[in-house]
Motif scaffolding. Structure first.
Motif, PDB file in Angstrom:
ATOM      1  N   ALA A  78      -3.220   2.298 -10.932  1.00  0.00           N
ATOM      2  CA  ALA A  78      -3.980   3.543 -10.736  1.00  0.00           C
ATOM      3  C   ALA A  78      -3.756   4.495 -11.907  1.00  0.00           C
ATOM      4  N   THR A 106      -4.294   9.694   1.171  1.00  0.00           N
ATOM      5  CA  THR A 106      -5.003   8.699   0.368  1.00  0.00           C
ATOM      6  C   THR A 106      -4.087   7.491   0.184  1.00  0.00           C
ATOM      7  N   VAL A 107      -4.620   6.333   0.507  1.00  0.00           N
ATOM      8  CA  VAL A 107      -3.801   5.122   0.453  1.00  0.00           C
ATOM      9  C   VAL A 107      -4.247   4.274  -0.742  1.00  0.00           C
ATOM     10  N   HIS A 108      -3.276   3.850  -1.524  1.00  0.00           N
ATOM     11  CA  HIS A 108      -3.579   3.019  -2.692  1.00  0.00           C
ATOM     12  C   HIS A 108      -3.238   1.568  -2.370  1.00  0.00           C
ATOM     13  N   PHE A 109      -4.098   0.692  -2.806  1.00  0.00           N
ATOM     14  CA  PHE A 109      -3.922  -0.733  -2.498  1.00  0.00           C
ATOM     15  C   PHE A 109      -3.836  -1.526  -3.805  1.00  0.00           C
ATOM     16  N   PRO A 110      -2.659  -1.499  -4.447  1.00  0.00           N
ATOM     17  CA  PRO A 110      -2.555  -2.231  -5.715  1.00  0.00           C
ATOM     18  C   PRO A 110      -2.681  -3.738  -5.495  1.00  0.00           C
ATOM     19  N   ARG A 111      -3.221  -4.424  -6.503  1.00  0.00           N
ATOM     20  CA  ARG A 111      -3.375  -5.882  -6.413  1.00  0.00           C
ATOM     21  C   ARG A 111      -3.023  -6.492  -7.760  1.00  0.00           C
ATOM     22  N   PRO A 153       0.837  -1.204   0.000  1.00  0.00           N
ATOM     23  CA  PRO A 153       0.000   0.000   0.000  1.00  0.00           C
ATOM     24  C   PRO A 153       0.871   1.253   0.000  1.00  0.00           C
ATOM     25  N   ALA A 212       0.968   5.464   0.353  1.00  0.00           N
ATOM     26  CA  ALA A 212       0.241   6.650   0.840  1.00  0.00           C
ATOM     27  C   ALA A 212       0.680   7.884   0.057  1.00  0.00           C
TER      28      ALA A 212
END
Lengths: 172, 572
Positions: free
Chosen positions: B336, B325-330, B310, B312
């Motif tokens: 994004a 804002t936290v990004h949660f790549p999978r 993740p 930020a």
């Protein structure tokens, strides 16, 4: 002026035809609008609920007006709670990752610390706000409401144009 | 009481339609504002757009009149573009992700002038601040021949290290003295010696059968022995402390040598070796170019990090607190941000070129391929690769431009300006993990020299000017290599030898005299504190050692006296 409007809104809400439960439900939903950043997708849902459900719209407006300054004041707390949930709680990470990669959900900005923190707090406060407001409105109507209704100030307030608009959406 | 307010449905639908209508009316403006805001944050300089149009039906965005200010120069644009057309993938937009299939940019121009300062990031902030500090640590020798005077600025004692070290050493000697004297006093040597003397008196004429007296004598002897042991421990501490102090005192000489070198910089003349001259002439310009490359590489690492953890980033600007804002790549999901490919039509020095950009993404690990930039044309070559797919990022860039009018180079050190004319400029930058290697070269065979009309003249300056103004070729090569925190800078040019020889011939004697003056100034500021510190250390050694020796002798004597009176006594 703002304070006057707030008092006007408070008085009208307390004397509206809605039941104490309807006023309290409106206030609880309005508190979500006030506590969370306004331009968020979840607030569109809240506005839809306020309009569609048979709750007191003045109650919701009052809740929004009352809780907006509180929201500003509590932003650092919301930020900390959101940070703890998004970054600190490892057990929740799979949930956030799944939500982040779903359609539409990321548009709610749930992955912002202030949005998430304020939403969680406002949802948690919803129930106590509802019961507290219902109790308060019931007590008020049983004790001082009649005296206020007979006062000149009240008659001046209810004669305003805003009151006419309110009557359009008054609870049934 | 009914649960739903059915009559509100129509007003709600009307409200929805109103919001949709407003969005259609103002979407272009909102998108333009958001793009400018995000771009400005990313670049660290103003991003301005003349017009932006969202073509929702065709998932296309058109940007006209894009201007990106330079984060380095106040009145210069980094680039301007006439038109950018981006074809977007619509579905990722529902996940708040921006995937650009293809971008076409036409009319790209670089380094154009602007009316106002477009920098938004303070020089001490963020990546720019880091890069500024990084550049400052690269030592570039000073050279000032414009006036020709070898002047020596007044030395500020605060700049010198030796007085500070000497004062600290004197203070350390004082505190050591206090500690050791307290230690000596706390030993109780005199008490042990006195007690021993009294016991010796009592033992005179005592009978061997007097068990109590013998027990007292044994205890007194033990007391003397323990005092001796404590004294030995204190001696060891003093010996080691004195060694440290003496080493520090010896180190003052080295500190003074460093102060000589520091003060020599005030002469604004490098050593007369050719490499020093090269670094003094072109070092600052080379560092500036390396700093810019490093700035972009660091930004790329910040916004295109490796891995799938993740990430930020600062939240959006709003009246309420922005938050994070936290990004949660999978894995197997779109990044994004992804720019699959871009075709760029650019203009450099009034010539048209084309370049292609692929794989620029916020989540390189998801995309699985490095970002690449490539451009080839007669006399032009550009290749860049940002490989952040693996844990250790590797950024490389190489560019060369031939037969174009090179920008003039101001050489304040010489009081002259160099007009390189048409030549070849090359740049190469490699950063793998924390290791950096970079090279900047300029070659031209039609160099023109212009002497600055402003500023003073001097005989040295005139001689150096005569030496360089006859040189019609230019070959500059600057290299940077090593650990990112402490890289080595080496700069050389074909002018170095000529200038060094002339300088040595003309200014050698004057330079030597100036150096002697520098040393005298440093000596005048350092001699006093150094002598004071050294004499304190020397005096301390004599005093404490003397007192230790005296107490040792007293205890030895007391112990021997006791042992003589008790010949049969054996202590463990």
């Amino acid at each position: 002026m703002l304070l006057l409007k707030l008092i006007q809104s408070l008085v009208k809400t307390l004397h509206s035809e809605g039941t104490p439960g309807q006023v309290a439900a409106g206030l609880a939903l309005g508190s979500i609008l006030g506590l969370t950043p306004l331009l968020s997708l979840h607030n569109a849902v809240v506005v839809g609920l306020i309009v569609l459900l048979n709750v007191s719209i003045p109650g919701a407006m009052l809740g929004w007006a009352l809780f907006t300054p509180i929201g500003f004041l509590l932003d650092p707390l919301f930020d900390a709670i959101g940070r703890a949930l998004l970054l600190g709680a490892l057990a929740l990470r799979p949930l956030w990752t799944a939500l982040y990669n779903l359609p539409v959900v990321p548009l709610t900005s749930f992955n912002n610390t202030v949005v998430l923190g304020s939403l969680v707090v406002s949802l948690a406060l919803c129930v106590p706000v509802f019961y507290g407001a219902r109790l308060g409105v019931t007590r008020y109507r049983a004790t001082v409401a009649e005296r206020v209704r007979r006062s000149a100030l009240y008659r001046a307030m209810t004669a305003s144009k805003l009151y006419g608009l309110y009557r359009l959406f008054r609870p049934e | 009481m009914r649960l739903f307010r059915w009559k509100a449905i129509v007003p709600l639908l009307l409200l929805g339609a109103l919001v949709a209508g407003l969005w259609i009316l103002f979407a272009d403006r909102m998108a333009k504002g958001t793009t400018e805001s995000v771009g400005t944050t990313l670049v660290g300089a103003k991003v301005e757009i003349d017009r932006m149009h969202l073509d929702v039906a065709h998932s296309r965005v058109e940007v006209r009149g894009l201007t990106v200010a330079s984060p380095f120069e106040p009145l210069e644009n980094l680039l301007q573009a006439d038109l950018l057309v981006a074809d977007l993938e619509p579905l990722p937009l529902l996940e708040k992700k921006l995937v650009i299939d293809r971008l076409a940019a036409t009319g790209l121009r670089f380094g154009t002038p602007r009316q106002s300062d477009g920098r938004t990031v303070g020089q001490s902030d963020g990546v720019m601040g880091q890069v500024e500090r990084w550049g400052q640590q690269l030592q570039v020798p000073a050279l000032q021949l414009a006036t020709g005077k070898i002047s020596l600025d007044r030395l500020d004692p605060a700049q010198l290290n030796t007085p500070r070290l000497a004062t600290a050493l004197a203070a350390q000697a004082d505190s050591s003295r206090t500690a050791w004297v307290s230690g000596l006093d706390a030993l109780g040597t005199q008490a042990a010696v006195d007690s021993s003397a009294r016991m010796v008196e009592r033992l005179k004429g005592a009978k061997l059968t007097d068990v109590k007296l013998l027990g007292d004598a044994r205890r007194t002897l033990e007391q003397v022995k323990r005092t001796e042991e404590r004294l030995t421990a204190l001696e060891r501490s003093v010996t080691s402390g004195m060694a440290t102090l003496q080493a520090s005192a010896a180190g003052l000489a080295e500190a003074r040598q460093r102060d000589y070198a520091l003060a020599r910089g005030l002469l604004k003349l490098p050593g007369l070796d050719a490499p020093d001259i090269g670094a003094a002439l072109f070092g600052r310009a080379a560092v500036q170019r390396f700093q810019r490359a490093l700035y972009w590489a660091q930004l790329a690492r910040r916004y295109m990090p490796p891995g799938l953890l993740p990430r930020a980033t600062p939240g959006p600007r709003r009246v309420r607190r922005a938050g994070t804002t936290v990004h949660f790549p999978r894995s197997n999901e779109p990044p994004a941000f992804l720019l699959k490919s871009a075709d760029l039509s650019l203009s450099v020095a009034s010539r048209g070129y084309s370049a292609r950009l692929t794989g620029v993404t916020s989540d390189p690990a998801l995309y699985g391929r490095p970002a690449e930039a490539r451009g080839t044309a007669p006399g032009f070559r550009l290749a860049a690769l940002l490989d952040h797919v693996r844990a250790t990022p590797r950024d490389t860039a190489a560019a060369s431009l031939a037969d174009v009018a090179l920008p003039s180079l101001r050489l304040p050190a010489l009081g002259a300006r160099l007009e390189p004319g048409a030549g070849v400029v090359g740049f190469r930058f490699v950063m793998q993990g924390d290791q950096v290697q970079a090279r900047w070269t300029v070659t031209s065979d039609r160099v023109r020299w212009v002497r600055d009309s402003a500023g003073g003249r001097s005989s040295i300056g005139d001689v150096v000017w005569r030496a360089i103004s006859g040189i019609s070729t230019l070959e500059v090569s600057a290299r940077l290599a090593g650990d990112l925190d402490h890289p080595e800078l080496a700069v050389g040019s074909n002018l170095d030898r000529a200038i060094a020889d002339r300088l040595r011939a003309m200014a050698g004697t004057e330079l030597a005299a100036a150096e002697r003056r520098v040393r005298a100034q440093v000596d005048s500021l350092t001699d006093g504190p150094m002598s004071a510190a050294r004499s304190k250390v020397a005096a301390l050694g004599g005093e404490v050692t003397g007192r230790l020796g005296g107490q040792r002798a007293q205890l030895d004597q007391a112990r021997r006296a006791l042992e003589q009176r008790l010949p049969g006594l054996r202590l463990p």
